[in-house]
Enzyme design. Structure first.
Site, PDB file in Angstrom:
ATOM      1  N   LYS A 201       0.832  -1.219   0.000  1.00  0.00           N
ATOM      2  CA  LYS A 201       0.000   0.000   0.000  1.00  0.00           C
ATOM      3  C   LYS A 201       0.859   1.258   0.000  1.00  0.00           C
ATOM      4  O   LYS A 201       0.543   2.230  -0.689  1.00  0.00           O
ATOM      5  CB  LYS A 201      -0.920   0.017   1.219  1.00  0.00           C
ATOM      6  CG  LYS A 201      -2.029  -1.001   1.210  1.00  0.00           C
ATOM      7  CD  LYS A 201      -3.054  -0.731   2.302  1.00  0.00           C
ATOM      8  CE  LYS A 201      -2.438  -0.669   3.684  1.00  0.00           C
ATOM      9  NZ  LYS A 201      -1.809  -1.944   4.089  1.00  0.00           N
TER      10      LYS A 201
ATOM     11  N   THR B  59       3.944   1.670  -1.132  1.00  0.00           N
ATOM     12  CA  THR B  59       4.565   1.834  -2.450  1.00  0.00           C
ATOM     13  C   THR B  59       3.554   2.365  -3.462  1.00  0.00           C
ATOM     14  O   THR B  59       3.866   3.262  -4.264  1.00  0.00           O
ATOM     15  CB  THR B  59       5.148   0.489  -2.926  1.00  0.00           C
ATOM     16  OG1 THR B  59       6.121   0.037  -1.978  1.00  0.00           O
ATOM     17  CG2 THR B  59       5.795   0.622  -4.287  1.00  0.00           C
TER      18      THR B  59
ATOM     19  N   ARG C 152       2.163   7.421   7.448  1.00  0.00           N
ATOM     20  CA  ARG C 152       2.558   7.167   8.837  1.00  0.00           C
ATOM     21  C   ARG C 152       4.085   7.064   8.948  1.00  0.00           C
ATOM     22  O   ARG C 152       4.772   6.775   7.982  1.00  0.00           O
ATOM     23  CB  ARG C 152       1.940   5.866   9.357  1.00  0.00           C
ATOM     24  CG  ARG C 152       0.454   5.908   9.552  1.00  0.00           C
ATOM     25  CD  ARG C 152      -0.065   4.575  10.068  1.00  0.00           C
ATOM     26  NE  ARG C 152       0.034   3.520   9.061  1.00  0.00           N
ATOM     27  CZ  ARG C 152      -0.199   2.241   9.295  1.00  0.00           C
ATOM     28  NH1 ARG C 152      -0.518   1.846  10.514  1.00  0.00           N
ATOM     29  NH2 ARG C 152      -0.110   1.357   8.335  1.00  0.00           N
TER      30      ARG C 152
ATOM     31  N   LYS D  40       9.634  -7.181   9.331  1.00  0.00           N
ATOM     32  CA  LYS D  40       8.937  -6.496   8.247  1.00  0.00           C
ATOM     33  C   LYS D  40       9.833  -5.520   7.500  1.00  0.00           C
ATOM     34  O   LYS D  40       9.693  -5.290   6.305  1.00  0.00           O
ATOM     35  CB  LYS D  40       7.713  -5.757   8.803  1.00  0.00           C
ATOM     36  CG  LYS D  40       6.876  -5.073   7.734  1.00  0.00           C
ATOM     37  CD  LYS D  40       5.680  -4.367   8.344  1.00  0.00           C
ATOM     38  CE  LYS D  40       4.866  -3.638   7.291  1.00  0.00           C
ATOM     39  NZ  LYS D  40       3.728  -2.897   7.860  1.00  0.00           N
TER      40      LYS D  40
ATOM     41  N   ALA E 108      -3.073  -0.429  13.495  1.00  0.00           N
ATOM     42  CA  ALA E 108      -4.362  -0.510  12.811  1.00  0.00           C
ATOM     43  C   ALA E 108      -5.281  -1.545  13.443  1.00  0.00           C
ATOM     44  O   ALA E 108      -6.412  -1.701  13.011  1.00  0.00           O
ATOM     45  CB  ALA E 108      -4.156  -0.850  11.338  1.00  0.00           C
TER      46      ALA E 108
ATOM     47  N   PHE F  52      -3.385  -2.289   7.082  1.00  0.00           N
ATOM     48  CA  PHE F  52      -4.011  -3.576   6.801  1.00  0.00           C
ATOM     49  C   PHE F  52      -5.066  -3.453   5.693  1.00  0.00           C
ATOM     50  O   PHE F  52      -4.966  -2.590   4.835  1.00  0.00           O
ATOM     51  CB  PHE F  52      -4.597  -4.192   8.070  1.00  0.00           C
ATOM     52  CG  PHE F  52      -3.569  -4.519   9.120  1.00  0.00           C
ATOM     53  CD1 PHE F  52      -2.381  -5.158   8.786  1.00  0.00           C
ATOM     54  CD2 PHE F  52      -3.781  -4.202  10.455  1.00  0.00           C
ATOM     55  CE1 PHE F  52      -1.437  -5.461   9.754  1.00  0.00           C
ATOM     56  CE2 PHE F  52      -2.839  -4.510  11.419  1.00  0.00           C
ATOM     57  CZ  PHE F  52      -1.670  -5.141  11.073  1.00  0.00           C
TER      58      PHE F  52
ATOM     59  N   PHE G 141       3.700  -7.911  -9.478  1.00  0.00           N
ATOM     60  CA  PHE G 141       5.006  -8.433  -9.115  1.00  0.00           C
ATOM     61  C   PHE G 141       5.567  -9.233 -10.283  1.00  0.00           C
ATOM     62  O   PHE G 141       4.824  -9.742 -11.139  1.00  0.00           O
ATOM     63  CB  PHE G 141       4.900  -9.345  -7.882  1.00  0.00           C
ATOM     64  CG  PHE G 141       4.657  -8.607  -6.598  1.00  0.00           C
ATOM     65  CD1 PHE G 141       5.686  -8.431  -5.685  1.00  0.00           C
ATOM     66  CD2 PHE G 141       3.408  -8.086  -6.298  1.00  0.00           C
ATOM     67  CE1 PHE G 141       5.472  -7.755  -4.496  1.00  0.00           C
ATOM     68  CE2 PHE G 141       3.183  -7.407  -5.110  1.00  0.00           C
ATOM     69  CZ  PHE G 141       4.216  -7.244  -4.216  1.00  0.00           C
TER      70      PHE G 141
ATOM     71  N   TRP H 259       6.857   0.445  -8.287  1.00  0.00           N
ATOM     72  CA  TRP H 259       8.119  -0.083  -7.747  1.00  0.00           C
ATOM     73  C   TRP H 259       9.210  -0.029  -8.817  1.00  0.00           C
ATOM     74  O   TRP H 259      10.328   0.405  -8.549  1.00  0.00           O
ATOM     75  CB  TRP H 259       7.925  -1.520  -7.274  1.00  0.00           C
ATOM     76  CG  TRP H 259       9.077  -2.019  -6.441  1.00  0.00           C
ATOM     77  CD1 TRP H 259       9.187  -2.019  -5.091  1.00  0.00           C
ATOM     78  CD2 TRP H 259      10.306  -2.574  -6.941  1.00  0.00           C
ATOM     79  NE1 TRP H 259      10.408  -2.543  -4.698  1.00  0.00           N
ATOM     80  CE2 TRP H 259      11.116  -2.889  -5.819  1.00  0.00           C
ATOM     81  CE3 TRP H 259      10.803  -2.841  -8.215  1.00  0.00           C
ATOM     82  CZ2 TRP H 259      12.389  -3.446  -5.933  1.00  0.00           C
ATOM     83  CZ3 TRP H 259      12.085  -3.389  -8.341  1.00  0.00           C
ATOM     84  CH2 TRP H 259      12.863  -3.695  -7.201  1.00  0.00           C
TER      85      TRP H 259
END
Length: 556
Positions: free
Chosen positions: A70, A72, A93, A104, A273, A301, A381, A409
């Site tokens: 999200k 990116t 954030r 992560k 979240a 999320f 991807f 990306w």
């Protein structure tokens, strides 16, 4: 160059004053934190402007454990909108150090859709998390000091105090601790623990406060516990709010940085979240809308968690009216919801994509409940086949929604201009009739039932004896008009992480209901919510290093 850090280092950063010029902010208004970071003063927020600008929320379908990108997509969409000639700012954030050193990694986007300087943002940044941590722990110290006091005691029953301490690190050993050992001079022995800083109610408060006055009032409203004679105690009874607000003097101001393409990005706050609203601060969002025509933001999320709370808590509280939702979907997440094991998600499997589409369909239905147009962003991807992508686009078309491949990306804004066009067209076609899901004045049980039935798809709610007692306590305190911030797993639309896809006819179990009176919401707890994560067997911290010249390696 193939790592996020290598890509970031290949970019020549612009002085932050030059970035501020794109928002028409004079250089002398900035509070500089080096060459490439600055804080923005609150007086730049103008209601007449922020109510006219267009707010775009980026959310996602139910994610895989790896996440769906999200951030990116949010950054890439902002780049695409700027390339298309729309004055745009992305508002995000701040990352937490726990995930950075855990499993992560950072939260500054990826590839050619990043916010910079990524090392600073992912580490100490401008010290906001540290200030929040100190303000939280100051209240904890004042509580224990009052328990110890012989002359100024409020008579607090330590068994009712649920306020823990916080630390911005993944440290499972601190989840449950006993304090006050070592004799009478060391305090009153009691059981407590630590949460990660992002889970602090102070974080939620900072991100919902409209200004410094509102911040101090919310801090004073924090519910601490009860006295031995059953009277409620709030932080204001300990005269804590003034000192706590003083610690947050600078942290309340949003941070200005830049994207890889030199466009403005505002980064501020970082609440969970699950047990909080999962989005950047009201002040940061209003700041972005005051300075740009379009603002792209995100919520944590899937849509059922972060976005629902964004709309029903943040937008209602702050008077925001979002104009569009970009729903991020990945082929791997759809295959995951179609029954494919994590280890096999890279294999071509069109039928599994079709089997996972009901999850996408439910999230699109949920967006429609709020009266806002949606655009699906397929975060593609390497390895996703054309056939798999076409299946998603065809189904979206059948549902009356455009699905656009987003390749921020690999290509930055060049890979998101089509997505940007689709979002602007969706906004222009819509009347912008945002409507929240429920009225705050409804009974607590009805608010919970509304979210569970309409957003999750539950058929019923089961309350434990503890939850029923909490409902009576909430009513007795006169806090039943607060909105609900339901804490549940992000892995499923239900409260059972094993129910993938689009589960139906399930029962949501509410174990207890916590009070976040300062933040201004209630937290019905479903399932087990981890507030102090642990480090994995091989933490990311083991691969982070710094050389003699101060160059950091290993961040991602």
């Amino acid at each position: 160059m193939n790592t996020d850090l290598e890509i970031a280092r290949s970019v020549q950063l612009r002085p932050i004053q030059e970035v501020a010029q794109k928002l028409n902010v004079p250089a002398d208004e900035l509070e500089l934190y080096g060459k490439y970071k600055a804080k923005l003063p609150l007086h730049l927020i103008e209601e007449s402007r922020w109510k006219k600008s267009k707010l775009i929320l980026v959310s996602a379908i139910s994610p895989t454990p790896a996440g769906e990108g999200k951030t990116t997509v949010s950054i890439g969409l902002s780049e695409g909108l700027n390339r298309n000639g729309h004055q745009t700012c992305v508002v995000l954030r701040e990352p937490s150090l726990g995930p950075v050193f855990g499993i992560k990694g950072g939260a500054t986007g990826g590839g050619w859709s990043q916010v910079l300087p990524m090392e600073d943002i992912n580490l100490h940044f401008t010290g906001d998390f540290s200030a929040i941590e100190k303000a939280h722990n100051l209240l904890a110290a004042l509580i224990d000091n009052n328990l110890q006091s012989k002359t100024r005691s409020l008579g607090i029953d330590p068994r009712t105090v649920l306020w823990k301490r916080v630390l911005d690190m993944n440290d499972r050993a601190l989840r449950q601790v006993v304090i006050g050992l070592g004799g009478t001079a060391s305090g009153v022995p009691r059981e407590t623990g630590f949460d990660i800083t992002a889970a602090s109610e102070i974080m939620a408060i900072l991100c919902l406060a409209k200004d410094r006055k509102d911040l101090k009032e919310r801090l004073g409203n924090i519910f601490v516990g009860f006295t031995f004679d059953k009277q409620p105690i709030y932080a204001r009874d300990l005269n804590a709010q003034g000192a706590m607000a003083a610690l947050l003097k600078d942290a309340i101001q949003p941070n200005l940085v830049q994207t890889i393409e030199g466009n403005p990005a505002i980064i501020h706050g970082g609440p969970f979240a699950n047990i909080a609203q999962g989005t950047n601060s009201v002040i940061a969002t209003r700041m972005g809308l005051s300075l740009a025509d379009y603002v792209v933001t995100e919520a944590g999320f899937g849509f059922d968690l972060g976005a629902e709370k964004f709309f029903d808590i943040k937008c209602q509280s702050a008077g925001l009216s979002p104009r569009a939702v970009v729903l991020v979907a990945t082929i791997r997440a759809l295959k995951y919801h179609g029954g494919v094991a994590l280890s096999d998600l890279k294999e071509n499997n069109p039928e599994a994509v079709r089997a996972g589409l009901p999850n996408l369909e439910k999230h699109l239905e949920n967006i429609g409940l709020f009266g806002i147009p949606a655009v699906v962003a397929i975060n593609r991807f390497a390895g996703d086949s054309d056939e798999e992508v076409a299946i998603v686009q065809q189904r979206a078309t059948e549902l009356g929604v455009e699905a656009v491949v987003a390749d921020g990306w690999a290509e930055g804004g060049g890979g998101t201009t089509q997505l940007a066009e689709a979002v602007v067209e969706a906004i222009d076609r819509s009347e912008g009739d945002f409507r929240p899901l429920y009225d705050w004045d409804l009974p607590v049980e009805e608010k919970i039932a509304t979210v569970a039935a309409k957003i999750y798809g539950a058929k019923a709610i089961d309350y434990t004896a503890k939850a029923k007692a909490d409902l009576r306590k909430i009513a007795g305190l006169g806090l039943d008009k607060l909105p609900v911030c339901i804490a549940k797993t992000q892995k499923s639309l239900s409260d059972n992480p094993k129910l993938l896809g689009r589960p139906k006819d399930f029962v949501v179990t509410v174990r207890e209901i916590e009070i976040a009176a300062g933040a201004g919401f209630l937290i019905p707890i479903t399932g087990n919510i981890m507030r102090m994560p642990g480090l994995p067997a091989e933490p990311a911290a083991e691969h982070i290093d710094i050389d003699a010249e101060g160059n950091i390696t290993g961040l991602f």
